[in-house]
Design a protein around this motif. Structure first.
Motif, PDB file in Angstrom:
ATOM      1  N   HIS A   1       0.826  -1.210   0.000  1.00 51.89           N
ATOM      2  CA  HIS A   1       0.000   0.000   0.000  1.00 51.89           C
ATOM      3  C   HIS A   1       0.857   1.256   0.000  1.00 51.89           C
ATOM      4  CE1 HIS A   1       0.795  -0.473   4.307  1.00 51.89           C
ATOM      5  NE2 HIS A   1       0.582   0.843   4.415  1.00 51.89           N
ATOM      6  N   CYS A   2       0.186   2.376  -0.286  1.00 52.03           N
ATOM      7  CA  CYS A   2       0.859   3.666  -0.397  1.00 52.03           C
ATOM      8  C   CYS A   2       0.037   4.721   0.351  1.00 52.03           C
ATOM      9  CB  CYS A   2       0.970   4.035  -1.875  1.00 52.03           C
ATOM     10  SG  CYS A   2       1.735   5.624  -2.188  1.00 52.03           S
ATOM     11  N   HIS A   3       0.724   5.589   1.079  1.00 53.91           N
ATOM     12  CA  HIS A   3       0.109   6.717   1.776  1.00 53.91           C
ATOM     13  C   HIS A   3       0.586   7.993   1.100  1.00 53.91           C
ATOM     14  CE1 HIS A   3      -0.699   4.519   5.700  1.00 53.91           C
ATOM     15  NE2 HIS A   3       0.050   3.669   5.029  1.00 53.91           N
ATOM     16  N   CYS A   4      -0.327   8.888   0.781  1.00 57.17           N
ATOM     17  CA  CYS A   4       0.032  10.174   0.190  1.00 57.17           C
ATOM     18  C   CYS A   4      -0.617  11.283   1.017  1.00 57.17           C
ATOM     19  CB  CYS A   4      -0.475  10.292  -1.241  1.00 57.17           C
ATOM     20  SG  CYS A   4       0.174   9.047  -2.362  1.00 57.17           S
ATOM     21  N   LEU A   5       0.213  12.215   1.474  1.00 56.73           N
ATOM     22  CA  LEU A   5      -0.281  13.368   2.205  1.00 56.73           C
ATOM     23  C   LEU A   5      -0.112  14.582   1.306  1.00 56.73           C
ATOM     24  CD1 LEU A   5      -1.384  14.578   4.838  1.00 56.73           C
ATOM     25  CD2 LEU A   5       0.993  14.813   5.598  1.00 56.73           C
ATOM     26  N   PHE A   6      -1.213  15.248   0.986  1.00 61.52           N
ATOM     27  CA  PHE A   6      -1.156  16.402   0.099  1.00 61.52           C
ATOM     28  C   PHE A   6      -2.326  17.333   0.372  1.00 61.52           C
ATOM     29  CE2 PHE A   6      -3.426  12.997  -2.074  1.00 61.52           C
ATOM     30  CZ  PHE A   6      -4.576  13.616  -2.544  1.00 61.52           C
ATOM     31  N   GLN A   7      -2.176  18.565  -0.091  1.00 59.17           N
ATOM     32  CA  GLN A   7      -3.277  19.521  -0.051  1.00 59.17           C
ATOM     33  C   GLN A   7      -3.915  19.527  -1.434  1.00 59.17           C
ATOM     34  OE1 GLN A   7      -2.298  23.407   1.389  1.00 59.17           O
ATOM     35  NE2 GLN A   7      -1.398  22.618   3.259  1.00 59.17           N
ATOM     36  N   LEU A   8      -5.212  19.477  -1.437  1.00 54.32           N
ATOM     37  CA  LEU A   8      -5.970  19.407  -2.683  1.00 54.32           C
ATOM     38  C   LEU A   8      -6.450  20.802  -3.066  1.00 54.32           C
ATOM     39  CD1 LEU A   8      -7.112  17.307  -4.701  1.00 54.32           C
ATOM     40  CD2 LEU A   8      -9.151  17.219  -3.290  1.00 54.32           C
ATOM     41  N   PRO A   9      -5.949  21.373  -4.163  1.00 53.21           N
ATOM     42  CA  PRO A   9      -6.437  22.686  -4.592  1.00 53.21           C
ATOM     43  C   PRO A   9      -7.922  22.615  -4.950  1.00 53.21           C
ATOM     44  CG  PRO A   9      -4.458  22.057  -5.802  1.00 53.21           C
ATOM     45  CD  PRO A   9      -4.915  20.855  -5.040  1.00 53.21           C
ATOM     46  N   PRO A  10      -8.655  23.707  -4.804  1.00 57.07           N
ATOM     47  CA  PRO A  10     -10.095  23.676  -5.060  1.00 57.07           C
ATOM     48  C   PRO A  10     -10.473  23.325  -6.501  1.00 57.07           C
ATOM     49  CG  PRO A  10      -9.384  25.869  -4.348  1.00 57.07           C
ATOM     50  CD  PRO A  10      -8.194  24.990  -4.336  1.00 57.07           C
ATOM     51  N   ILE A  11      -9.554  23.469  -7.434  1.00 56.55           N
ATOM     52  CA  ILE A  11      -9.890  23.191  -8.840  1.00 56.55           C
ATOM     53  C   ILE A  11      -9.676  21.724  -9.224  1.00 56.55           C
ATOM     54  CG2 ILE A  11      -9.458  25.560  -9.606  1.00 56.55           C
ATOM     55  CD1 ILE A  11      -6.733  24.543 -10.672  1.00 56.55           C
ATOM     56  N   ILE A  12      -9.143  20.914  -8.306  1.00 58.95           N
ATOM     57  CA  ILE A  12      -8.893  19.499  -8.596  1.00 58.95           C
ATOM     58  C   ILE A  12      -9.791  18.641  -7.706  1.00 58.95           C
ATOM     59  CG2 ILE A  12      -7.185  17.642  -8.579  1.00 58.95           C
ATOM     60  CD1 ILE A  12      -5.031  19.723  -9.082  1.00 58.95           C
TER      61      ILE A  12
END
Length: 92
Positions: free
Chosen positions: A44-55
């Motif tokens: 498995h993979c964990h991704c921590l990110f901020q999601l811009p409002p346009i995506i």
């Protein structure tokens, strides 16, 4: 976001894991995600990110999962055909 290999097969071996996670990180940034961290284990993979409002979240999953599985198969990093499981977990 957390997602696993198809049937949770332990295909993300230590020898290729770092390369795959770095690729996912760079591709997320390239596609406008504010990537913070990518890590995981054999299946498995964990991704921590901020999601811009346009995506949308589903588009982010496509950037991270779809593109990376394509890349893994093109570069033949695994001995067998590589797939991520269809589902993923995400929380905000």
């Amino acid at each position: 976001m957390v997602f696993s290999t198809k049937h949770r097969k332990p295909l993300l071996t230590p020898t290729i894991r770092k390369e795959i996670f770095m690729h996912i990180f760079k591709n997320g940034k390239k596609n406008g995600l504010e990537m913070d961290y990518v890590n995981g284990y054999y299946d498995h993979c964990h991704c921590l990110f901020q999601l811009p409002p346009i995506i949308t979240l589903s588009l982010a999953a496509q950037y991270l999962k779809g593109e990376s599985s394509n890349w893994i198969n093109q570069t033949q990093l695994t001995e067998e055909y590589f797939e991520w499981q269809d589902e993923y977990y995400a929380e905000s």
